[in-house]
Design an enzyme around this catalytic site. Structure first.
Site, PDB file in Angstrom:
ATOM      1  N   GLY A   1     -41.818 -71.859 -63.961  1.00 31.57           N
ATOM      2  CA  GLY A   1     -43.089 -72.091 -64.340  1.00 31.57           C
ATOM      3  C   GLY A   1     -43.650 -72.201 -63.233  1.00 31.57           C
ATOM      4  O   GLY A   1     -45.201 -73.712 -61.907  1.00 31.57           O
ATOM      5  N   CYS A   2     -43.199 -71.304 -61.882  1.00 30.89           N
ATOM      6  CA  CYS A   2     -43.681 -71.539 -60.188  1.00 30.89           C
ATOM      7  C   CYS A   2     -44.951 -70.378 -60.241  1.00 30.89           C
ATOM      8  O   CYS A   2     -44.489 -69.350 -60.582  1.00 30.89           O
ATOM      9  CB  CYS A   2     -42.177 -71.806 -59.549  1.00 30.89           C
ATOM     10  N   GLY A   3     -46.124 -70.531 -60.002  1.00 30.49           N
ATOM     11  CA  GLY A   3     -46.422 -69.951 -58.801  1.00 30.49           C
ATOM     12  C   GLY A   3     -46.463 -69.577 -57.557  1.00 30.49           C
ATOM     13  O   GLY A   3     -45.835 -68.469 -57.234  1.00 30.49           O
TER      14      GLY A   3
END
Length: 280
Positions: free
Chosen positions: A118-120
């Protein structure tokens, strides 16, 4: 691969079958269920480890090239050449060759920790690495509301991994008439977009010739990746963030949120959406 020959993912890529006890009231059934895969994927550029992303282990060459462009490691996607994809016990290692003059970028873009699904921009060590400002996106194309609605409908029907597992996001590329010609899926929304960007390059699609639809919110990093790839129009089915709107405004990106069959919210550069009247 010839121009516009679309790379097709393996039918069952990205999921595994596991046994599950399904409870319905007082009844319990032991069934086989399709579960989305999530594994560490390590990117190694010119033999230098750069980042480990938690991702679905499918379309990894697309992922590596799209990630290199959207993260600013290379300026042209042709400058990121996948050398090998090795499946190890611990995960997957993808080795990528980049020009020697781009190696210094690795330091400013290097991740200090693993990027979760879920990490950018998670793990970027410097503020300027996390908050980059891509170049203006260009003129792009005009998109009718009819074409947008078609793209949204087709995207829903072209997510085989999510249909099996219910656990993935998708990013789709649509032509001017709304026909979806490419879709990539992943447990991480940013990963799905990176995979799509890489797939667009392999298929020969000009980012100015179509528009992007995504099954997630329009966060800053999603807008940044789209703009970094030269995409001028992005529609998300959920809400945007204020930072995403700021970036979209600066780069010329048309950003839509809450895109549904019955309407959408246009936040920036509305000139590219045709057929929507604004009442005051």
């Amino acid at each position: 691969m010839s121009e516009h020959e679309v790379p097709v993912p393996t039918e069952d890529a990205g999921s595994v079958v596991r046994s599950v006890a399904r409870h319905r009231g007082a009844r319990a059934l032991q069934l086989d269920d399709n579960i989305a895969e999530e594994v560490p994927v390590a990117f190694v550029y010119n033999d230098a480890p750069f980042a480990v992303m938690m991702a679905t282990p499918a379309d990894l060459e697309d992922f590596a090239q799209g990630f290199a462009l959207s993260e600013g490691i290379v300026e042209r996607i042709d400058d990121a050449q996948v050398i090998s994809v090795e499946h190890l016990l611990e995960g997957v290692e993808v080795r990528v060759g980049i020009p020697a003059d781009r190696e210094q970028i690795l330091q400013s873009r290097r991740r200090s920790m693993s990027g979760r699904s879920g990490c950018g921009v998670c793990g970027s060590e410097l503020l300027e690495a996390a908050l980059r400002s891509p170049a203006p996106v260009g003129e792009g194309i005009a998109v009718t509301t009819t074409a947008l609605q078609r793209a949204l409908r087709e995207l829903r029907s072209q997510q085989p991994l999510n249909a099996r597992t219910g656990a993935t996001h998708a990013a789709g590329w649509a032509l001017a008439d709304g026909r979806i010609v490419l879709v990539r899926e992943d447990v991480g929304r940013h990963n799905a977009l990176d995979k799509l960007i890489g797939a667009m390059h392999r298929a020969g699609f000009d980012p100015q010739s179509g528009f992007l639809v995504v099954t997630s919110r329009a966060s800053y990093e999603m807008a940044m990746k789209a703009a970094s790839a030269g995409i001028a129009f992005m529609a998300a089915i959920s809400a945007p963030t204020a930072l995403a709107l700021s970036l979209a405004q600066r780069t010329g990106l048309t950003l839509l949120g809450f895109a549904r069959d019955d309407g959408q919210a246009v936040y920036t550069h509305p000139r590219r959406l045709i057929g929507q009247e604004t009442c005051t």
